[in-house]
Design an enzyme around this catalytic site. Structure first.
Site, PDB file in Angstrom:
ATOM      1  N   ASP A   3       0.838  -1.194   0.000  1.00 44.82           N
ATOM      2  CA  ASP A   3       0.000   0.000   0.000  1.00 44.82           C
ATOM      3  C   ASP A   3       0.878   1.251   0.000  1.00 44.82           C
ATOM      4  OD1 ASP A   3      -2.423   1.280  -0.064  1.00 44.82           O
ATOM      5  OD2 ASP A   3      -2.939   0.906   2.039  1.00 44.82           O
ATOM      6  N   HIS A   4       0.235   2.396   0.038  1.00 46.69           N
ATOM      7  CA  HIS A   4       0.849   3.727  -0.085  1.00 46.69           C
ATOM      8  C   HIS A   4       2.358   3.792   0.189  1.00 46.69           C
ATOM      9  CE1 HIS A   4      -2.883   6.047  -0.490  1.00 46.69           C
ATOM     10  NE2 HIS A   4      -3.405   5.077   0.244  1.00 46.69           N
ATOM     11  N   GLU A  58      -2.402   7.257   5.975  1.00 41.84           N
ATOM     12  CA  GLU A  58      -2.171   5.813   5.981  1.00 41.84           C
ATOM     13  C   GLU A  58      -0.704   5.600   6.289  1.00 41.84           C
ATOM     14  OE1 GLU A  58      -2.921   1.998   6.092  1.00 41.84           O
ATOM     15  OE2 GLU A  58      -4.530   3.269   5.346  1.00 41.84           O
ATOM     16  N   HIS A  81      -9.049   8.148   4.178  1.00 43.20           N
ATOM     17  CA  HIS A  81      -8.656   7.026   5.019  1.00 43.20           C
ATOM     18  C   HIS A  81      -9.284   7.220   6.397  1.00 43.20           C
ATOM     19  CE1 HIS A  81      -5.055   7.139   2.197  1.00 43.20           C
ATOM     20  NE2 HIS A  81      -5.649   5.987   1.961  1.00 43.20           N
ATOM     21  N   HIS A 107      -9.858   3.849  -2.560  1.00 40.17           N
ATOM     22  CA  HIS A 107      -9.167   3.955  -1.273  1.00 40.17           C
ATOM     23  C   HIS A 107     -10.128   4.520  -0.232  1.00 40.17           C
ATOM     24  CE1 HIS A 107      -4.683   3.414  -2.061  1.00 40.17           C
ATOM     25  NE2 HIS A 107      -5.299   3.019  -3.153  1.00 40.17           N
ATOM     26  N   ASN A 129     -10.179  -0.756  -0.811  1.00 43.88           N
ATOM     27  CA  ASN A 129      -9.330  -0.904   0.365  1.00 43.88           C
ATOM     28  C   ASN A 129     -10.141  -0.826   1.660  1.00 43.88           C
ATOM     29  OD1 ASN A 129      -7.348  -0.817  -1.577  1.00 43.88           O
ATOM     30  ND2 ASN A 129      -6.088   0.689  -0.521  1.00 43.88           N
TER      31      ASN A 129
END
Length: 358
Positions: free
Chosen positions: A104-105, A177, A223, A261, A283
């Site tokens: 991820d990120h 995140e 997020h 996301h 996600n």
């Protein structure tokens, strides 16, 4: 529908899975994991629902997987991600489903982390013909578009020969995140949370000829979970992006593999709209963390004495059978499985695994 062997997908099996989601009009939940407990719970849930799944790890999750005691944070991130990947490779085929293995990120400061992981995949590919991961995410959405795309193109050129894909972000997903993200301003316009279709088209024209690319186009998503009304989702941005690419490239309907996301806390209508516009991956992190915490917390509240005394002071009975970590960790795993039962159903992937045993 193309069928693939159970286990971690890459190359043709990866693109076949994306195509199956596209043609079937469903999406896969993508779960951030932090240890074997969360990995095993995701695999169990996917198998019991007959669905394929995305297992992914952030840089902080990878470091935790390796152990916070390792003094070199960068090496811990690399080793933790590699350890998680090998764990999934070992077990996924036994569960009989296909898994997209993803990181991820990662913003610019974390590119060295991805570079080292790609090196591991290159080594693995030379030995086995398969990479360690299916794909990586490079999140340079906070940078100028040209810099974002130039760096993404360079990385995709390295991934494509391994049969790996790249996920990029255009526009900025609010919240954070693991240290990557953008502050969410309460009551502000937050125009940066909305991707422009012309930027998506530019990215697609540059990157899709190089290799497999998926795009996290921001449409107000964030997020974490925020109070109602704080964020306004506009899934129509995804449709506008698909329409722009379809018109310019004459490539058929919904040509973009899109990523949602910040899926935790979203309404059913918002999720359905996003999936209908070509999202193949959503996600989920915050909701899964909460499910695990809720399960473990409930167990502790049911058996408070066992978490304060080895011997029950009221009965003199040993409490080991209650404070055994396998008992309360398993409750947390079951709680994750229960939350993912909902996710597979809502995203439409239940019973639609493309994996088959030879």
């Amino acid at each position: 529908m193309s069928r693939v062997s159970p286990g971690v997908v890459s190359g043709a099996s990866y693109t076949a899975l994306i195509k199956a989601c596209h043609e079937g009009g469903y999406a896969l939940p993508a779960i951030n994991v932090v240890g074997t407990d969360s990995v095993n719970a995701v695999l169990e849930a996917a198998a019991r629902n007959g669905s394929d799944v995305v297992i992914q790890v952030s840089n902080g999750g990878a470091r935790f997987y390796a152990g916070e005691g390792l003094p070199d944070a960068h090496r811990a991130r690399v080793l933790g991600a590699a350890s998680m990947a090998r764990h999934v490779h070992l077990l996924a085929k036994e569960y009989g489903i296909a898994v997209i293995l993803h990181t991820d990120h990662a913003d610019r400061k974390l590119i060295p982390w991805l570079d080292d992981l790609i090196t591991l995949s290159e080594d693995e590919f030379r030995t086995t013909g398969k990479p360690l991961f299916t794909s990586h995410m490079l999140d340079l959405s906070a940078e100028p578009l040209e810099e974002n795309l130039e760096t993404s193109a360079a990385m995709l050129k390295r991934l494509a020969p391994l049969g790996m894909g790249l996920e990029i972000e255009l526009g900025v997903t609010g919240g954070e995140e693991d240290g990557v993200g953008h502050d969410l301003e309460d009551g502000a316009d937050n125009a940066h949370l909305y991707t422009q279709p012309e930027d998506v088209l530019k990215a697609w024209n540059l990157l899709s000829p190089i290799g497999t690319v998926s795009i996290a186009a921001s449409f107000g998503n964030v997020h974490g979970v925020y109070k109602p009304g704080n964020v306004q989702l506009r899934p129509e941005i995804l449709k506008n992006s698909q329409d722009a690419v379809e018109e310019a490239t004459q490539s058929g309907p919904k040509p973009l593999p899109l990523v949602f996301h910040g899926g935790s806390g979203s309404t059913l209508a918002e999720i359905n709209a996003a999936v209908s516009y070509g999202v193949f991956k959503m996600n989920l992190d915050t909701d899964i963390q909460f499910a695990f915490a809720q399960g473990v917390g409930s167990y502790v509240l049911e058996h408070p004495v066992a978490f304060q005394h080895q011997i029950d002071p009221g009965t003199d009975k040993p409490m080991k059978s209650l404070y055994d970590p396998r008992k309360w960790l398993r409750v947390g795993e079951k709680s994750i499985v229960g939350r993912l039962d909902e996710a597979f159903e809502i995203l439409g992937s239940k019973g639609r695994s493309v994996a088959h045993k030879a």
